[in-house]
Design a protein around this motif. Structure first.
Motif, PDB file in Angstrom:
ATOM      1  N   PRO A 133       0.848  -1.270   0.010  1.00  0.00           N
ATOM      2  CA  PRO A 133      -0.010   0.084   0.071  1.00  0.00           C
ATOM      3  C   PRO A 133       0.754   1.035  -0.190  1.00  0.00           C
ATOM      4  CG  PRO A 133      -0.318  -1.337   2.096  1.00  0.00           C
ATOM      5  CD  PRO A 133       0.380  -2.187   1.197  1.00  0.00           C
ATOM      6  N   GLN A 134       2.108   1.224   0.479  1.00  0.00           N
ATOM      7  CA  GLN A 134       2.990   2.251   0.365  1.00  0.00           C
ATOM      8  C   GLN A 134       3.306   2.812  -0.943  1.00  0.00           C
ATOM      9  OE1 GLN A 134       5.730   0.680   3.642  1.00  0.00           O
ATOM     10  NE2 GLN A 134       5.840   2.941   3.737  1.00  0.00           N
ATOM     11  N   ILE A 135       3.109   1.840  -2.041  1.00  0.00           N
ATOM     12  CA  ILE A 135       3.334   2.506  -3.631  1.00  0.00           C
ATOM     13  C   ILE A 135       2.037   2.207  -4.386  1.00  0.00           C
ATOM     14  CG2 ILE A 135       5.862   2.039  -3.604  1.00  0.00           C
ATOM     15  CD1 ILE A 135       4.824  -0.917  -5.162  1.00  0.00           C
TER      16      ILE A 135
ATOM     17  N   GLY B  14      10.214   4.792  12.815  1.00  0.00           N
ATOM     18  CA  GLY B  14      10.098   5.751  11.667  1.00  0.00           C
ATOM     19  C   GLY B  14       9.481   4.914  10.457  1.00  0.00           C
ATOM     20  N   CYS B  15       8.669   5.568   9.469  1.00  0.00           N
ATOM     21  CA  CYS B  15       8.480   5.080   8.369  1.00  0.00           C
ATOM     22  C   CYS B  15       8.500   5.970   7.174  1.00  0.00           C
ATOM     23  CB  CYS B  15       6.798   5.180   8.396  1.00  0.00           C
ATOM     24  SG  CYS B  15       5.891   4.488   7.220  1.00  0.00           S
ATOM     25  N   LEU B  16       8.697   5.287   5.875  1.00  0.00           N
ATOM     26  CA  LEU B  16       9.206   6.114   4.552  1.00  0.00           C
ATOM     27  C   LEU B  16       7.920   6.858   4.247  1.00  0.00           C
ATOM     28  CD1 LEU B  16      11.252   3.453   2.571  1.00  0.00           C
ATOM     29  CD2 LEU B  16      11.895   5.259   3.906  1.00  0.00           C
ATOM     30  N   SER B  17       6.696   6.475   4.765  1.00  0.00           N
ATOM     31  CA  SER B  17       5.513   7.293   4.271  1.00  0.00           C
ATOM     32  C   SER B  17       5.133   8.373   5.299  1.00  0.00           C
ATOM     33  CB  SER B  17       4.428   6.173   4.377  1.00  0.00           C
ATOM     34  OG  SER B  17       4.327   5.354   3.365  1.00  0.00           O
TER      35      SER B  17
ATOM     36  N   GLN C   7       5.348  -5.931  12.676  1.00  0.00           N
ATOM     37  CA  GLN C   7       4.360  -5.468  13.441  1.00  0.00           C
ATOM     38  C   GLN C   7       3.917  -4.201  12.557  1.00  0.00           C
ATOM     39  OE1 GLN C   7       4.164  -5.734  18.086  1.00  0.00           O
ATOM     40  NE2 GLN C   7       6.408  -6.484  17.410  1.00  0.00           N
ATOM     41  N   HIS C   8       5.212  -3.506  12.245  1.00  0.00           N
ATOM     42  CA  HIS C   8       5.129  -2.361  11.426  1.00  0.00           C
ATOM     43  C   HIS C   8       4.428  -2.560  10.085  1.00  0.00           C
ATOM     44  CE1 HIS C   8       6.550   1.934  10.476  1.00  0.00           C
ATOM     45  NE2 HIS C   8       6.337   1.051   9.275  1.00  0.00           N
ATOM     46  N   GLU C   9       5.049  -3.619   9.216  1.00  0.00           N
ATOM     47  CA  GLU C   9       4.460  -3.789   8.053  1.00  0.00           C
ATOM     48  C   GLU C   9       3.050  -4.448   7.917  1.00  0.00           C
ATOM     49  OE1 GLU C   9       6.153  -2.390   5.674  1.00  0.00           O
ATOM     50  OE2 GLU C   9       7.890  -2.011   6.962  1.00  0.00           O
ATOM     51  N   ILE C  10       2.808  -5.396   8.843  1.00  0.00           N
ATOM     52  CA  ILE C  10       1.638  -5.903   9.025  1.00  0.00           C
ATOM     53  C   ILE C  10       0.420  -5.016   9.100  1.00  0.00           C
ATOM     54  CG2 ILE C  10       0.161  -7.879   9.862  1.00  0.00           C
ATOM     55  CD1 ILE C  10       2.630  -9.645   9.931  1.00  0.00           C
ATOM     56  N   ASP C  11       0.862  -3.966   9.843  1.00  0.00           N
ATOM     57  CA  ASP C  11      -0.084  -2.948  10.294  1.00  0.00           C
ATOM     58  C   ASP C  11      -0.440  -2.132   8.947  1.00  0.00           C
ATOM     59  OD1 ASP C  11      -0.533  -3.021  13.070  1.00  0.00           O
ATOM     60  OD2 ASP C  11       0.970  -1.306  13.742  1.00  0.00           O
ATOM     61  N   HIS C  12       0.614  -1.819   7.996  1.00  0.00           N
ATOM     62  CA  HIS C  12       0.498  -1.078   6.852  1.00  0.00           C
ATOM     63  C   HIS C  12      -0.780  -1.978   6.088  1.00  0.00           C
ATOM     64  CE1 HIS C  12       3.283   2.121   6.332  1.00  0.00           C
ATOM     65  NE2 HIS C  12       4.400   1.477   6.627  1.00  0.00           N
ATOM     66  N   LEU C  13      -0.711  -3.272   6.053  1.00  0.00           N
ATOM     67  CA  LEU C  13      -1.632  -3.949   5.346  1.00  0.00           C
ATOM     68  C   LEU C  13      -2.741  -3.836   5.664  1.00  0.00           C
ATOM     69  CD1 LEU C  13       0.557  -7.246   4.601  1.00  0.00           C
ATOM     70  CD2 LEU C  13       0.593  -5.053   3.332  1.00  0.00           C
TER      71      LEU C  13
HETATM   72 NI    NI Z   1       6.173   2.057   7.331  1.00  0.00          NI
END
Ligand code: NI
Length: 179
Positions: free
Chosen positions: A50-52, A98-101, A140-146
């Motif tokens: 989803p970040q792209i 942090g997060c690239l988004s 946890q961070h990436e699955i949260d993005h999903l």
């Molecule tokens: Ni992120």
């Protein structure tokens, strides 16, 4: 292969839940390659589709994220498809996450200390593994993005409101510059 533009908060696709992948076809494999290039073109250790702008349950991470000394080229990624956390233990504070988004912002985030993850590999193999330390945070961070969740959704409402206000001001400034 292509380097994508990484979407930034408050872009819509970042807050939308992603759909499960039914078939790991060439399109998904191409997406994973592109995500790898995109992540390494920036300073991330993990990236979610989803970040792209693609709301599918695909995430990648730097295979050597656990080893900060590693600097060999080409860098390697691990891809996980339809990842889920099936068990979790303990809690600790992930410092300066942090997060690239999320532009120009870091915060301490409460996370599970250990998680057990179930996912499919790029070859459709069923995986199940335990993650702790940096890897547990990435999962946890990436699955949260999903699920349409950003780390700023896991900090105090006061801090989040302050960040949102700051970001709004910055976007307003950018808009004024363009006009
Ligand atoms: Ni992120």
């Amino acid at each position: 292969m292509a380097i994508f533009n990484i979407l930034k908060y408050p872009e819509k696709s970042l807050s939308q839940p992603s759909a499960k992948v039914d078939v790991i076809d060439d399109k998904i494999k191409e997406l994973i390659k592109d995500m790898g290039e995109t992540m390494f073109s920036d300073a991330g250790v993990g990236l979610a589709a989803p970040q792209i702008g693609i709301n599918k349950r695909v995430m990648i991470y730097d295979s050597h994220a656990m080893d900060p000394e590693y600097d060999e080229e080409p860098r390697e990624i691990t891809a996980l498809i339809n990842p889920e956390i099936i068990a979790s233990h303990g809690s600790f504070i992930s410092e300066d996450e942090g997060c690239l988004s999320v532009v120009d912002y870091r915060a301490n985030v409460k996370r599970y200390e250990k998680v057990r993850v179930k996912a499919l590999s790029i070859d459709g193999k069923e995986l199940e593994f335990d993650a702790e330390g940096v890897l547990a945070i990435i999962m946890q961070h990436e699955i949260d993005h999903l699920d349409g969740i950003l780390f700023i959704d896991r900090i105090s409402s006061l801090k989040r409101a302050m960040y949102k206000k700051k970001r709004k001001k910055e976007l307003q400034k950018e808009l004024e510059k363009e006009q």
